[in-house]
Design a protein around this motif. Structure first.
Motif: not given
Length: 254
Positions: A84-113
């Protein structure tokens, strides 16, 4: 109600699941519990991607029991599309720590050289030479090698293991996996003494063009938010962030 952003996240998460397979997966009421002998969090965590019917805390307790029985911490991979959408808050309340923030990125290949004429070897199956170079460049414990080999051999979509050589030495390696119009890049690493010379860019260009030749129109990758050199490289190539993910971790091992 699932919005367009959640649909996009789920799609990218699904192709990345196929590109980085676990050795075992348990499907539990819309959640995917993945196991790979502890090698990488992506392959040893819970993906709460789909709607469920069971009480959430009951499901969390089940996950904790399963991972603890295998001698592993319980880890959830989180994003704006978790159910569910509130899972992050629920896990924090259960003692889960946050770690390894990661960026997911995309690229249109049309202009790739096209890449320069660097000496690059492209293999469609993992080789002992590629594995040895990756372990050397990334300082991977040799005890992980059997698990790595099994995981990489389990990739079902088209895949490419790239090795860039200079003066007879492999100085950069990377993996690309193509599926459903996307090519994902993984395990891009350059030798410390060969960095800031454009070699990582050339390796990535080889993999992106391989992806185009295998039906991809877009590329995606996952990069840690604290990895400034990689973020700079991908920004110069035109990658743009689509969403972020992070892990919620609870230490369960005695």
């Amino acid at each position: 109600m699932v919005d367009d952003t959640q649909v996009m996240i789920r799609r990218l998460e699904e192709v990345s699941l196929n590109a980085w397979p676990a050795l075992q997966t348990v499907v539990y009421d819309g959640w995917l519990l993945r196991f790979a002998d502890g090698y990488t969090r992506r392959a040893n965590s819970v993906y709460a991607l789909y709607p469920s019917t069971t009480d959430t805390l009951e499901k969390v307790a089940y996950c904790e029991q399963v991972y603890q029985s295998r001698g592993q911490d319980c880890v959830f991979k989180m994003s704006a599309a978790v159910q569910p959408s509130n899972l992050d808050a629920m896990l924090e309340e259960q003692g889960y720590g946050a770690d390894a923030a990661t960026s997911v990125q995309t690229l249109n290949l049309k202009g790739v050289g096209l890449p320069d004429a660097e000496t690059v070897r492209l293999d469609t199956e993992v080789t002992e030479e590629w594995l040895a170079a990756f372990c050397r460049l990334n300082d991977v414990d040799a005890r992980r090698l059997p698990t790595m080999t099994r995981m990489l051999n389990s990739i079902v979509p088209a895949k490419c293991f790239a090795s860039l050589q200079r003066n007879g030495e492999t100085v950069a390696v990377g993996l690309a996996v193509a599926e459903g119009g996307y090519v994902g890049l993984f395990d891009i690493v350059t030798a410390a003494h060969a960095r800031n010379q454009g070699l990582g860019t050339q390796l990535v260009l080889h993999l992106l063009n391989w992806g185009k030749s295998n039906g991809a129109s877009h590329a995606y990758l996952q990069v840690m938010q604290n990895n400034a050199p990689a973020l700079s490289l991908y920004a110069k190539l035109g990658y743009r962030e689509q969403y972020r993910y992070w892990y919620r971790v609870k230490k369960l091992q005695p």
